[in-house]
Design a protein around this motif. Structure first.
Motif, PDB file in Angstrom:
ATOM      1  N   GLN A  15       0.835  -1.202   0.000  1.00 25.03           N
ATOM      2  CA  GLN A  15       0.000   0.000   0.000  1.00 25.03           C
ATOM      3  C   GLN A  15       0.871   1.253   0.000  1.00 25.03           C
ATOM      4  N   ILE A  16       1.933   1.220   0.795  1.00 18.86           N
ATOM      5  CA  ILE A  16       2.865   2.352   0.837  1.00 18.86           C
ATOM      6  C   ILE A  16       3.512   2.551  -0.529  1.00 18.86           C
ATOM      7  N   MET A  17       3.947   1.472  -1.138  1.00 21.88           N
ATOM      8  CA  MET A  17       4.585   1.560  -2.453  1.00 21.88           C
ATOM      9  C   MET A  17       3.613   2.160  -3.475  1.00 21.88           C
ATOM     10  N   GLU A  18       2.379   1.684  -3.495  1.00 24.52           N
ATOM     11  CA  GLU A  18       1.366   2.211  -4.414  1.00 24.52           C
ATOM     12  C   GLU A  18       1.105   3.696  -4.149  1.00 24.52           C
ATOM     13  N   PHE A  19       1.061   4.064  -2.877  1.00 20.30           N
ATOM     14  CA  PHE A  19       0.809   5.452  -2.507  1.00 20.30           C
ATOM     15  C   PHE A  19       1.980   6.349  -2.905  1.00 20.30           C
ATOM     16  N   GLU A  20       3.199   5.882  -2.683  1.00 21.47           N
ATOM     17  CA  GLU A  20       4.378   6.663  -3.058  1.00 21.47           C
ATOM     18  C   GLU A  20       4.480   6.795  -4.584  1.00 21.47           C
ATOM     19  N   LEU A  21       4.136   5.746  -5.317  1.00 19.53           N
ATOM     20  CA  LEU A  21       4.141   5.844  -6.785  1.00 19.53           C
ATOM     21  C   LEU A  21       3.091   6.839  -7.261  1.00 19.53           C
ATOM     22  N   ALA A  22       1.952   6.877  -6.590  1.00 17.06           N
ATOM     23  CA  ALA A  22       0.944   7.886  -6.914  1.00 17.06           C
ATOM     24  C   ALA A  22       1.500   9.283  -6.635  1.00 17.06           C
ATOM     25  N   ARG A  26       1.464  12.485  -8.970  1.00 16.94           N
ATOM     26  CA  ARG A  26       0.838  13.689  -8.418  1.00 16.94           C
ATOM     27  C   ARG A  26       1.792  14.882  -8.467  1.00 16.94           C
ATOM     28  N   TYR A  27       3.000  14.723  -7.926  1.00 24.21           N
ATOM     29  CA  TYR A  27       3.929  15.848  -7.844  1.00 24.21           C
ATOM     30  C   TYR A  27       4.478  16.236  -9.218  1.00 24.21           C
ATOM     31  N   THR A  28       4.631  15.294 -10.111  1.00 21.57           N
ATOM     32  CA  THR A  28       5.039  15.624 -11.482  1.00 21.57           C
ATOM     33  C   THR A  28       3.967  16.484 -12.141  1.00 21.57           C
ATOM     34  N   HIS A  29       2.717  16.081 -11.970  1.00 18.91           N
ATOM     35  CA  HIS A  29       1.587  16.849 -12.520  1.00 18.91           C
ATOM     36  C   HIS A  29       1.553  18.262 -11.928  1.00 18.91           C
ATOM     37  N   THR A  35       1.986  28.066 -12.382  1.00 19.18           N
ATOM     38  CA  THR A  35       2.246  29.273 -13.175  1.00 19.18           C
ATOM     39  C   THR A  35       2.467  30.433 -12.216  1.00 19.18           C
ATOM     40  N   GLY A  36       2.895  31.539 -12.751  1.00 16.88           N
ATOM     41  CA  GLY A  36       3.030  32.745 -11.939  1.00 16.88           C
ATOM     42  C   GLY A  36       4.474  33.092 -11.632  1.00 16.88           C
ATOM     43  N   PRO A  37       4.659  34.203 -10.922  1.00 17.50           N
ATOM     44  CA  PRO A  37       6.005  34.729 -10.695  1.00 17.50           C
ATOM     45  C   PRO A  37       6.880  33.843  -9.797  1.00 17.50           C
ATOM     46  N   ASN A  38       6.283  33.024  -8.961  1.00 16.15           N
ATOM     47  CA  ASN A  38       7.064  32.154  -8.077  1.00 16.15           C
ATOM     48  C   ASN A  38       7.150  30.728  -8.616  1.00 16.15           C
ATOM     49  N   ARG A  39       6.910  30.570  -9.891  1.00 18.61           N
ATOM     50  CA  ARG A  39       6.832  29.255 -10.504  1.00 18.61           C
ATOM     51  C   ARG A  39       8.089  28.408 -10.287  1.00 18.61           C
ATOM     52  N   LEU A  40       9.251  28.952 -10.540  1.00 14.51           N
ATOM     53  CA  LEU A  40      10.470  28.139 -10.546  1.00 14.51           C
ATOM     54  C   LEU A  40      10.776  27.472  -9.206  1.00 14.51           C
ATOM     55  N   PRO A  41      10.782  28.190  -8.084  1.00 17.05           N
ATOM     56  CA  PRO A  41      11.066  27.481  -6.827  1.00 17.05           C
ATOM     57  C   PRO A  41       9.976  26.478  -6.455  1.00 17.05           C
ATOM     58  N   ILE A  42       8.740  26.753  -6.812  1.00 25.62           N
ATOM     59  CA  ILE A  42       7.654  25.828  -6.485  1.00 25.62           C
ATOM     60  C   ILE A  42       7.745  24.586  -7.363  1.00 25.62           C
ATOM     61  N   VAL A  43       8.083  24.765  -8.635  1.00 25.09           N
ATOM     62  CA  VAL A  43       8.282  23.616  -9.523  1.00 25.09           C
ATOM     63  C   VAL A  43       9.437  22.754  -9.000  1.00 25.09           C
ATOM     64  N   ASP A  44      10.519  23.398  -8.584  1.00 24.80           N
ATOM     65  CA  ASP A  44      11.651  22.651  -8.016  1.00 24.80           C
ATOM     66  C   ASP A  44      11.212  21.857  -6.785  1.00 24.80           C
ATOM     67  N   PHE A  45      10.381  22.460  -5.943  1.00 28.34           N
ATOM     68  CA  PHE A  45       9.865  21.769  -4.767  1.00 28.34           C
ATOM     69  C   PHE A  45       9.081  20.522  -5.182  1.00 28.34           C
ATOM     70  N   PHE A  46       8.179  20.672  -6.152  1.00 31.20           N
ATOM     71  CA  PHE A  46       7.368  19.530  -6.578  1.00 31.20           C
ATOM     72  C   PHE A  46       8.222  18.452  -7.250  1.00 31.20           C
ATOM     73  N   ALA A  50       8.549  14.585  -6.064  1.00 32.24           N
ATOM     74  CA  ALA A  50       8.343  13.451  -6.964  1.00 32.24           C
ATOM     75  C   ALA A  50       9.519  12.486  -6.887  1.00 32.24           C
ATOM     76  N   SER A  51      10.736  13.019  -6.887  1.00 37.17           N
ATOM     77  CA  SER A  51      11.929  12.170  -6.794  1.00 37.17           C
ATOM     78  C   SER A  51      11.968  11.417  -5.473  1.00 37.17           C
ATOM     79  N   GLU A  52      11.628  12.103  -4.396  1.00 30.66           N
ATOM     80  CA  GLU A  52      11.633  11.452  -3.094  1.00 30.66           C
ATOM     81  C   GLU A  52      10.552  10.368  -3.012  1.00 30.66           C
ATOM     82  N   SER A  53       9.400  10.618  -3.603  1.00 28.77           N
ATOM     83  CA  SER A  53       8.340   9.606  -3.614  1.00 28.77           C
ATOM     84  C   SER A  53       8.803   8.354  -4.354  1.00 28.77           C
ATOM     85  N   LEU A  54       9.515   8.541  -5.463  1.00 30.06           N
ATOM     86  CA  LEU A  54      10.035   7.390  -6.200  1.00 30.06           C
ATOM     87  C   LEU A  54      11.032   6.615  -5.345  1.00 30.06           C
ATOM     88  N   THR A  55      11.919   7.320  -4.672  1.00 31.95           N
ATOM     89  CA  THR A  55      12.882   6.663  -3.787  1.00 31.95           C
ATOM     90  C   THR A  55      12.161   5.882  -2.687  1.00 31.95           C
TER      91      THR A  55
END
Length: 144
Positions: A15-22, A26-29, A35-46, A50-55
């Motif tokens: 269940q954890i694996m399925e949730f982390e893959l979701a 989710r975070y890639t999406h 969008t907007g002026p703060n896009r870049l740091p927020i995109v980096d956060f997401f 996503a990378s951490e969820s895969l790990t």
């Protein structure tokens, strides 16, 4: 120490694996929708989330196979509100992280006093998920 309930442990790790893959999806999406002026740091956060969820999914899968189980090829259902303002994405992220925290707490309940390694694994993930919750709550403060 009590005996490890391997069947329950593998089931919950799946269940954890399925949730982390979701979370990867989710975070890639979310990163694509910002969008907007703060896009870049927020995109980096997401992207980082996503990378951490895969790990996390891979780590759960490794434990599953170590316990002679079979890792799931499914992903958990992903809520899609079609509300893509940063505030909405962060709130959905907070909801996701709180659900992940609950899964890891359930795992700790199952493995506690049965496996030091799995207990430490669960505790580490609980700590990480608690930190994610705090960070997202701090990010949401600007939108209050």
């Amino acid at each position: 120490m009590k005996a490890l309930d391997t069947v329950s442990t593998i089931s919950l790790l799946n269940q954890i694996m399925e949730f982390e893959l979701a979370g990867v999806v989710r975070y890639t999406h979310y990163g694509l929708m910002v969008t907007g002026p703060n896009r870049l740091p927020i995109v980096d956060f997401f992207k980082s989330q996503a990378s951490e969820s895969l790990t996390h999914a891979q780590e759960a899968g490794e434990i599953i196979t170590g316990l002679e189980g079979h890792p799931s090829q499914k992903i958990a259902p992903i809520e899609e509100t079609n509300q893509h303002a940063v505030r909405n994405l962060l709130q959905e992220s907070l909801n996701h992280e709180q659900m992940a925290l609950n899964l890891y707490k359930q795992l700790l309940d199952i493995v506690e006093n049965a496996s030091i390694y799995l207990e430490e694994y669960a505790r580490t993930k609980i700590g990480q998920e608690e930190m994610h919750n705090l960070e997202i709550k701090k990010m949401l403060r600007d939108f209050s």
